[in-house]
Write an enzyme that holds these catalytic residues in place. Sequence first.
Site, PDB file in Angstrom:
ATOM      1  N   HIS A   1       0.802  -1.227   0.000  1.00 28.67           N
ATOM      2  CA  HIS A   1       0.000   0.000   0.000  1.00 28.67           C
ATOM      3  C   HIS A   1       0.839   1.283   0.000  1.00 28.67           C
ATOM      4  O   HIS A   1       0.546   2.242   0.718  1.00 28.67           O
ATOM      5  CB  HIS A   1      -0.945   0.016   1.182  1.00 28.67           C
TER       6      HIS A   1
ATOM      7  N   HIS B   1      -9.665   2.417   0.243  1.00 31.25           N
ATOM      8  CA  HIS B   1      -9.734   1.288   1.173  1.00 31.25           C
ATOM      9  C   HIS B   1     -10.919   1.428   2.128  1.00 31.25           C
ATOM     10  O   HIS B   1     -10.763   1.300   3.358  1.00 31.25           O
ATOM     11  CB  HIS B   1      -8.422   1.169   1.945  1.00 31.25           C
TER      12      HIS B   1
ATOM     13  N   GLU C   1     -12.106  -3.176  -2.953  1.00 35.86           N
ATOM     14  CA  GLU C   1     -11.126  -2.239  -3.477  1.00 35.86           C
ATOM     15  C   GLU C   1     -10.970  -2.411  -4.992  1.00 35.86           C
ATOM     16  O   GLU C   1     -10.323  -3.343  -5.444  1.00 35.86           O
ATOM     17  CB  GLU C   1      -9.778  -2.468  -2.794  1.00 35.86           C
TER      18      GLU C   1
END
Length: 338
Positions: free
Chosen positions: A102, A171, A303
């Site tokens: 991420h 997210h 997502e």
Amino acid sequence: MVKVELLKELDNGIRFYSMENESLKIVVVNMGCRIMEIHTPDASGNKSDVILGLKNIEDYADDPAYFGAIIGRVANRIGDARFTLNGKTYELYANNGKNHLHGGKEGFDKKIFDVTPLENGLRFHYFSKDGEEGYPGNLNLYVTYTLNENAFSIHYEADTDADTVVNFTNHLYFNLSNTLDKVNDHYLQINSDYIGCVDDTCLATGELLPVKDTPFDFNKRKRIGQDLEADHIQLKNAFGYDHSFVLNGTENQLTLEEPVSGRRLIISTTAPVVQVYTGNFLKDGCIGKAGRVYENREGVALETQLMPNAINTEENPSTILRKGDKFESNTKYVFEIM
């Protein structure tokens, strides 16, 4: 009509905004473009918040779950925290075991975005310098949040002055119930025939698995918890669902429903996959809005993105953004009553 309002501004440049119409109220903050609240009515007309999040803005500085944030430069994991582009190998920060997750040590979820209010929403901008978190190229990312009746949309645009790698997502963790019961009894439908497999570190391997006759077949509406504990190596590797579903079609590819509240969420996206994550690691200390520690399965993240780890697994990686090209993607969330 959409009312866009600046709620509060802190000395460090953090700004809180609300976007509201008759159907929806959304509270966002420009740190990571985080969506902090989404209020939508249940079948009785009572509005409540349907996403997970933390109690205080200070808590987001060390948020292991990335609640409601924009993820970048690259969502999900990059294997061994490195990739090769144009013959050069780039070393990234390994923040998930041996993998990069991420965006690294300080991804876009922790960055302060510029904000421009619009008639029907907000437009955010972040300039990511060449070399930030190990990625090449100066990158401009624009994220636009808009409301239109009972629909909330996210539009991503990006450009770069050198070839680089990108994969953006939001997210959000959804829980459509009024009581924040676990999402096992939510119903999910996904128009998808394949998932991307993961290894025992949850890293995408590049292998595709047909969903037919597996716990990953959501082509017909079913409870999230129906096959969640099934004896399948992919569920064991990820401790639940944490997989990319390759999407069919261009509209209404996902539907999430919670029968008690009567809420339904329909997602349409131009992205090729959706990462379905059933909050398998939430219990590791995330203190939620209600002041209690979240348990596993209390939210489901949907997502929309490009295929994870594509730079290391695809022959022509979809995640490469070339100099002079523009990246664009759009995801729409429609909230209805069943």
